[in-house]
Scaffold this motif. Structure first.
Motif, PDB file in Angstrom:
ATOM      1  N   GLU A  17       0.867  -1.181   0.000  1.00  0.00           N
ATOM      2  CA  GLU A  17       0.000   0.000   0.000  1.00  0.00           C
ATOM      3  C   GLU A  17       0.900   1.225   0.000  1.00  0.00           C
ATOM      4  O   GLU A  17       1.916   1.260   0.716  1.00  0.00           O
ATOM      5  CB  GLU A  17      -0.909   0.041   1.220  1.00  0.00           C
ATOM      6  CG  GLU A  17      -1.891   1.201   1.167  1.00  0.00           C
ATOM      7  CD  GLU A  17      -2.424   1.588   2.529  1.00  0.00           C
ATOM      8  OE1 GLU A  17      -2.992   2.697   2.632  1.00  0.00           O
ATOM      9  OE2 GLU A  17      -2.237   0.822   3.489  1.00  0.00           O
ATOM     10  N   THR A  18       0.537   2.238  -0.766  1.00  0.00           N
ATOM     11  CA  THR A  18       1.358   3.454  -0.853  1.00  0.00           C
ATOM     12  C   THR A  18       0.545   4.701  -0.525  1.00  0.00           C
ATOM     13  O   THR A  18       0.664   5.734  -1.183  1.00  0.00           O
ATOM     14  CB  THR A  18       1.959   3.585  -2.256  1.00  0.00           C
ATOM     15  OG1 THR A  18       0.895   3.612  -3.219  1.00  0.00           O
ATOM     16  CG2 THR A  18       2.917   2.447  -2.554  1.00  0.00           C
ATOM     17  N   GLY A  19      -0.320   4.617   0.453  1.00  0.00           N
ATOM     18  CA  GLY A  19      -1.107   5.772   0.873  1.00  0.00           C
ATOM     19  C   GLY A  19      -2.500   5.794   0.299  1.00  0.00           C
ATOM     20  O   GLY A  19      -3.318   6.653   0.667  1.00  0.00           O
ATOM     21  N   GLY A  20      -2.800   4.855  -0.575  1.00  0.00           N
ATOM     22  CA  GLY A  20      -4.130   4.793  -1.180  1.00  0.00           C
ATOM     23  C   GLY A  20      -4.627   3.369  -1.194  1.00  0.00           C
ATOM     24  O   GLY A  20      -4.758   2.713  -0.167  1.00  0.00           O
ATOM     25  N   LYS A  21      -4.871   2.863  -2.369  1.00  0.00           N
ATOM     26  CA  LYS A  21      -5.378   1.501  -2.517  1.00  0.00           C
ATOM     27  C   LYS A  21      -4.314   0.493  -2.131  1.00  0.00           C
ATOM     28  O   LYS A  21      -3.129   0.665  -2.456  1.00  0.00           O
ATOM     29  CB  LYS A  21      -5.832   1.265  -3.945  1.00  0.00           C
ATOM     30  CG  LYS A  21      -6.510  -0.067  -4.188  1.00  0.00           C
ATOM     31  CD  LYS A  21      -6.993  -0.188  -5.622  1.00  0.00           C
ATOM     32  CE  LYS A  21      -8.078   0.835  -5.908  1.00  0.00           C
ATOM     33  NZ  LYS A  21      -8.653   0.655  -7.284  1.00  0.00           N
ATOM     34  N   GLY A  22      -4.700  -0.600  -1.445  1.00  0.00           N
ATOM     35  CA  GLY A  22      -3.766  -1.627  -1.028  1.00  0.00           C
ATOM     36  C   GLY A  22      -4.069  -2.971  -1.668  1.00  0.00           C
ATOM     37  O   GLY A  22      -5.202  -3.236  -2.104  1.00  0.00           O
ATOM     38  N   TYR A  23      -3.041  -3.831  -1.698  1.00  0.00           N
ATOM     39  CA  TYR A  23      -3.157  -5.164  -2.306  1.00  0.00           C
ATOM     40  C   TYR A  23      -2.605  -6.175  -1.312  1.00  0.00           C
ATOM     41  O   TYR A  23      -1.457  -6.091  -0.879  1.00  0.00           O
ATOM     42  CB  TYR A  23      -2.357  -5.230  -3.605  1.00  0.00           C
ATOM     43  CG  TYR A  23      -2.762  -4.187  -4.615  1.00  0.00           C
ATOM     44  CD1 TYR A  23      -3.702  -4.470  -5.605  1.00  0.00           C
ATOM     45  CD2 TYR A  23      -2.189  -2.915  -4.572  1.00  0.00           C
ATOM     46  CE1 TYR A  23      -4.066  -3.512  -6.526  1.00  0.00           C
ATOM     47  CE2 TYR A  23      -2.559  -1.952  -5.493  1.00  0.00           C
ATOM     48  CZ  TYR A  23      -3.491  -2.241  -6.459  1.00  0.00           C
ATOM     49  OH  TYR A  23      -3.856  -1.287  -7.369  1.00  0.00           O
ATOM     50  N   LEU A  24      -3.435  -7.128  -0.967  1.00  0.00           N
ATOM     51  CA  LEU A  24      -3.065  -8.121   0.044  1.00  0.00           C
ATOM     52  C   LEU A  24      -3.287  -9.519  -0.513  1.00  0.00           C
ATOM     53  O   LEU A  24      -4.376  -9.823  -1.016  1.00  0.00           O
ATOM     54  CB  LEU A  24      -3.906  -7.923   1.311  1.00  0.00           C
ATOM     55  CG  LEU A  24      -3.788  -8.993   2.379  1.00  0.00           C
ATOM     56  CD1 LEU A  24      -2.389  -9.009   2.982  1.00  0.00           C
ATOM     57  CD2 LEU A  24      -4.834  -8.773   3.481  1.00  0.00           C
TER      58      LEU A  24
END
Length: 439
Positions: A349-356
């Protein structure tokens, strides 16, 4: 004097009252075989036990003959030209010393009777075997062996050499042919040449001696057959010494026998390191250009205040096949192809949308080149193409919480691996000859 005349000469000596002595030189030989890249004497291997047993029998049965004196045992040890030149020379020396110690300890022979002549790489034997082939490049290969120095040096630098020219001959096909068809037969290891002096009894009157020798042909023929049999099985030698029993140990190897070379590498992918993903890998070479390796990566960076996450861990397994002229010089270098499987878990995540993702996987094929740059250091370049699959979740930070949005499935075919790895070489004999791998 040929060996078949010895019984006749001895018979003539017994019948003569006066005789004069004359020294006649002779030699016998036997070959002891070794496994590839090994200096360890193995009795069961290639009938070594039978050869050495016949050698002992000859010493015990003929050692008390006053007409026979063993002057020298010459041990000419060698290795095939395949592989690292420096290592091959050391291997030949160790084979000769190990065989000398075995003969000395088990056959009660004095140190002074042995002479070692390490042959290094068996170039003359290779040229001889090439002469019996019908390969179209045969004459060029023989000319290279005959006329090209082992190293070509200009201004203090090695710029070319015999092995390099042979590797480049016919686009590499000549060297590959020699590896597949000739090199194994050059790995015999050690030739034992026993130099014998025999005392010939000569009758003062030729007519009398000739008359006494007439009944000997049948006996001489029998002796010739026996001698040829001994030469075939071990070409054993004669020794004018003690007639005592010698027992050959079953294992045939000394506790101090040299171990086989060992090739392993520790590596790190600099591309992953640059992306702040520390990683480490191991690669083990198990012979004939094949290796197996594994890598592990782990990163757990986060800044909760800014909703930045960089978390990943997982690993890879790979089987490789090395090939080409560099790979022929030494393991774990040169061109390579392989198959690999990956598995990992991540949270980005880089401050917005995240991927898990709890688990993603990839399988594919790779091509690369491992370049020697120092004595124990290579740089490995590689690219892999394959299929990547698995599920991952999309989430977004809202009001101090992470809100799940949806689950997606990854289906990707294309590049799944990139590598610029720093490789440390470990193990016995796992050294580059010089920077850049030039020999």
């Amino acid at each position: 004097m040929k060996k078949r005349f010895i019984p006749s000469l001895l018979l003539a000596a017994l019948l003569a009252g006066n005789a004069q002595a004359e020294i006649v030189s002779d030699s016998l030989r036997t070959t002891i075989y070794y496994r590839t890249a090994s200096a360890r004497l193995e009795l069961p291997y290639m009938d070594n036990d039978r050869h050495l047993a016949a050698l002992g029998d000859s010493i015990r049965s003929l050692g008390g003959d006053p007409a026979v004196v063993l002057r020298r045992i010459l041990i000419q040890a060698s290795a095939s030209p395949d592989g690292n030149t420096k290592y091959n020379k050391e291997l030949a020396r160790k084979r000769g010393e190990d065989l000398r110690d075995y003969l000395k300890d088990n056959l009660s022979l004095p140190d002074s009777i042995f002479a070692l002549q390490p042959q290094g790489e068996g170039w003359s034997e290779l040229a001889e075997k090439l002469g019996r082939t019908d390969a179209p490049w045969r004459d060029k290969a023989i000319a290279i062996i005959r006329d090209t120095p082992e190293w070509v040096v200009r201004e203090g630098k090695v710029v070319d050499g015999r092995k390099r020219q042979l590797m480049n001959l016919a686009g590499g096909r000549a060297w590959q042919y020699m590896k597949e068809n000739l090199f194994d037969s050059l790995r015999s290891g050690a030739l034992v040449v026993c130099e014998v002096e025999r005392i010939e009894r000569v009758m003062p009157e030729p007519e009398t001696a000739q008359a006494e020798l007439k009944p000997a042909p049948e006996q001489a023929a029998d002796n010739t057959n026996n001698t040829q049999t001994a030469d075939t099985e071990s070409t054993a030698t004669l020794y004018n010494g003690k007639e005592e029993e010698t027992t050959l140990p079953e294992n045939g190897a000394k506790e101090s026998a040299e171990k086989k070379p060992f090739y392993m590498a520790v590596k790190t992918n600099l591309l992953y390191d640059a992306a702040l993903v520390p990683n480490v890998g191991l690669e083990y070479y198990f012979g004939k250009g094949w290796s197996i390796g594994g890598d592990w990566m782990y990163a757990w960076w986060s800044k909760d205040a800014k909703h930045r996450y960089w978390r990943i861990y997982g690993g890879e397994l790979e089987v490789r096949k090395y090939f080409g002229s560099k790979a022929a010089e030494k393991p774990l270098q040169g061109h390579h192809v392989g198959v690999y499987a990956q598995g990992l878990t991540y949270d980005f995540e880089t401050g917005g949308k995240g991927y898990l993702s709890d688990f993603n996987y990839a399988v594919g094929v790779e091509y690369g080149y491992s370049l020697p740059v120092a004595k124990r250091l290579n740089i490995d370049f590689g690219i892999g193409v394959g299929y990547s699959g698995g599920k991952y979740k999309l989430y977004e930070p809202e009001d101090g919480c992470y809100v799940y949005k949806e689950t997606k499935r990854r289906r990707w075919f294309g590049p799944t691996k990139a590598e610029i790895s720093l490789v440390w070489l470990l193990g016995r004999g796992n050294e580059n000859s010089k920077k850049g791998g030039t020999k």
